[in-house]
Write a protein that holds these residues in place. Structure first.
Motif, PDB file in Angstrom:
ATOM      1  N   GLU A  22      30.396  45.672  70.989  1.00 22.04           N
ATOM      2  CA  GLU A  22      29.608  46.860  71.312  1.00 22.04           C
ATOM      3  C   GLU A  22      29.697  47.906  70.210  1.00 22.04           C
ATOM      4  N   LEU A  23      30.894  48.131  69.683  1.00 23.52           N
ATOM      5  CA  LEU A  23      31.066  49.136  68.642  1.00 23.52           C
ATOM      6  C   LEU A  23      30.276  48.777  67.384  1.00 23.52           C
ATOM      7  N   PHE A  24      30.282  47.520  66.978  1.00 25.08           N
ATOM      8  CA  PHE A  24      29.623  47.093  65.747  1.00 25.08           C
ATOM      9  C   PHE A  24      28.132  46.812  65.923  1.00 25.08           C
ATOM     10  N   ASP A  25      27.618  46.866  67.135  1.00 27.47           N
ATOM     11  CA  ASP A  25      26.200  46.616  67.368  1.00 27.47           C
ATOM     12  C   ASP A  25      25.357  47.585  66.543  1.00 27.47           C
ATOM     13  N   GLY A  26      24.516  47.061  65.668  1.00 33.00           N
ATOM     14  CA  GLY A  26      23.653  47.879  64.834  1.00 33.00           C
ATOM     15  C   GLY A  26      24.299  48.406  63.563  1.00 33.00           C
ATOM     16  N   CYS A  27      25.530  47.987  63.258  1.00 32.52           N
ATOM     17  CA  CYS A  27      26.248  48.493  62.079  1.00 32.52           C
ATOM     18  C   CYS A  27      26.207  47.547  60.883  1.00 32.52           C
ATOM     19  N   GLY A  28      25.623  46.380  61.038  1.00 34.54           N
ATOM     20  CA  GLY A  28      25.581  45.447  59.929  1.00 34.54           C
ATOM     21  C   GLY A  28      26.773  44.519  59.841  1.00 34.54           C
ATOM     22  N   LEU A  29      27.690  44.592  60.794  1.00 37.42           N
ATOM     23  CA  LEU A  29      28.778  43.616  60.891  1.00 37.42           C
ATOM     24  C   LEU A  29      28.435  42.675  62.028  1.00 37.42           C
ATOM     25  N   ASN A  30      28.316  41.397  61.725  1.00 37.87           N
ATOM     26  CA  ASN A  30      27.940  40.406  62.718  1.00 37.87           C
ATOM     27  C   ASN A  30      29.099  39.463  62.988  1.00 37.87           C
ATOM     28  N   LYS A  31      29.202  39.036  64.248  1.00 35.44           N
ATOM     29  CA  LYS A  31      30.257  38.082  64.593  1.00 35.44           C
ATOM     30  C   LYS A  31      29.959  36.768  63.880  1.00 35.44           C
ATOM     31  N   ILE A  32      30.921  36.292  63.076  1.00 33.00           N
ATOM     32  CA  ILE A  32      30.709  35.059  62.317  1.00 33.00           C
ATOM     33  C   ILE A  32      31.701  33.965  62.689  1.00 33.00           C
ATOM     34  N   HIS A  33      32.705  34.318  63.490  1.00 32.61           N
ATOM     35  CA  HIS A  33      33.695  33.323  63.913  1.00 32.61           C
ATOM     36  C   HIS A  33      34.317  33.798  65.219  1.00 32.61           C
ATOM     37  N   ASP A  34      34.373  32.927  66.198  1.00 32.62           N
ATOM     38  CA  ASP A  34      35.010  33.253  67.475  1.00 32.62           C
ATOM     39  C   ASP A  34      35.584  31.963  68.039  1.00 32.62           C
ATOM     40  N   GLN A  35      36.796  31.666  67.619  1.00 24.61           N
ATOM     41  CA  GLN A  35      37.404  30.402  68.014  1.00 24.61           C
ATOM     42  C   GLN A  35      38.911  30.581  68.103  1.00 24.61           C
ATOM     43  N   GLY A  36      39.493  29.976  69.103  1.00 24.23           N
ATOM     44  CA  GLY A  36      40.939  30.022  69.236  1.00 24.23           C
ATOM     45  C   GLY A  36      41.449  31.436  69.378  1.00 24.23           C
ATOM     46  N   ARG A  37      42.396  31.798  68.551  1.00 23.57           N
ATOM     47  CA  ARG A  37      43.060  33.092  68.669  1.00 23.57           C
ATOM     48  C   ARG A  37      42.403  34.212  67.871  1.00 23.57           C
ATOM     49  N   MET A  38      41.284  33.933  67.151  1.00 20.49           N
ATOM     50  CA  MET A  38      40.696  34.932  66.262  1.00 20.49           C
ATOM     51  C   MET A  38      39.188  35.059  66.444  1.00 20.49           C
ATOM     52  N   THR A  39      38.715  36.305  66.351  1.00 17.55           N
ATOM     53  CA  THR A  39      37.283  36.601  66.279  1.00 17.55           C
ATOM     54  C   THR A  39      37.068  37.428  65.027  1.00 17.55           C
ATOM     55  N   LEU A  40      36.019  37.085  64.263  1.00 20.12           N
ATOM     56  CA  LEU A  40      35.773  37.687  62.959  1.00 20.12           C
ATOM     57  C   LEU A  40      34.337  38.183  62.880  1.00 20.12           C
ATOM     58  N   TRP A  41      34.170  39.421  62.413  1.00 24.29           N
ATOM     59  CA  TRP A  41      32.862  39.995  62.136  1.00 24.29           C
ATOM     60  C   TRP A  41      32.776  40.217  60.635  1.00 24.29           C
ATOM     61  N   GLY A  42      31.565  40.138  60.078  1.00 28.87           N
ATOM     62  CA  GLY A  42      31.471  40.355  58.644  1.00 28.87           C
ATOM     63  C   GLY A  42      30.067  40.585  58.159  1.00 28.87           C
ATOM     64  N   ASN A  43      29.985  40.922  56.875  1.00 27.05           N
ATOM     65  CA  ASN A  43      28.738  41.005  56.127  1.00 27.05           C
ATOM     66  C   ASN A  43      29.045  40.547  54.707  1.00 27.05           C
ATOM     67  N   ASP A  44      28.168  40.817  53.763  1.00 25.85           N
ATOM     68  CA  ASP A  44      28.370  40.356  52.389  1.00 25.85           C
ATOM     69  C   ASP A  44      29.534  41.030  51.674  1.00 25.85           C
ATOM     70  N   GLU A  45      30.016  42.167  52.204  1.00 31.80           N
ATOM     71  CA  GLU A  45      31.030  42.942  51.507  1.00 31.80           C
ATOM     72  C   GLU A  45      32.394  42.980  52.177  1.00 31.80           C
ATOM     73  N   PHE A  46      32.465  42.716  53.476  1.00 26.15           N
ATOM     74  CA  PHE A  46      33.689  43.006  54.203  1.00 26.15           C
ATOM     75  C   PHE A  46      33.761  42.171  55.475  1.00 26.15           C
ATOM     76  N   MET A  47      34.980  41.806  55.875  1.00 28.19           N
ATOM     77  CA  MET A  47      35.192  41.115  57.144  1.00 28.19           C
ATOM     78  C   MET A  47      36.291  41.838  57.925  1.00 28.19           C
TER      79      MET A  47
END
Length: 121
Positions: A22-47
């Motif tokens: 919810e916090l990252f909605d519309g900020c350019g950080l997209n969920k790119i990994h959600d498996q096991g013990r970790m969830t990761l959001w990112g873009n071309d510059e930062f994760m």
């Protein structure tokens, strides 16, 4: 050298994922990994990730540890701070000018500290 990613530990991954989705909605950080013990959001510059600690001990926040997220405008600083509080975060500093930057501080559901800031004052 530049920072590539940042990880916060969590003791309730399900709630933390909802908070940051919810916090990252519309900020350019997209969920790119959600498996096991970790969830990761990112873009071309930062994760950014949340993770249940690998050592299986409870996650804890560091005293003095903080993630700073640069955003594009004062309005975005204000919006993100307000949204974080609506999602259950706690204010650690209302939006205002500090050190020639517009910034606001919050703690997430696991008590991790985040600063939203912009140099566009």
């Amino acid at each position: 050298m530049k920072m590539n990613y940042f990880v916060f530990g969590t003791n309730d991954k399900e709630k933390a994922v909802i908070f940051y989705n919810e916090l990252f909605d519309g900020c350019g950080l997209n969920k790119i990994h959600d498996q096991g013990r970790m969830t990761l959001w990112g873009n071309d510059e930062f994760m950014f990730a949340i993770a249940e600690p690998f050592d299986e001990h409870p996650a804890s926040n560091g005293n003095g540890t903080m993630l700073g997220l640069h955003v594009d405008s004062m309005n975005e600083v204000n919006r993100l701070h307000k949204k974080a509080l609506e999602l259950g975060g706690v204010s650690e500093g209302e939006p205002r000018i500090r050190s020639n930057m517009h910034s606001a501080y919050m703690r997430d559901l696991d008590n991790n500290k985040v600063c939203f800031y912009t140099s566009n004052t």
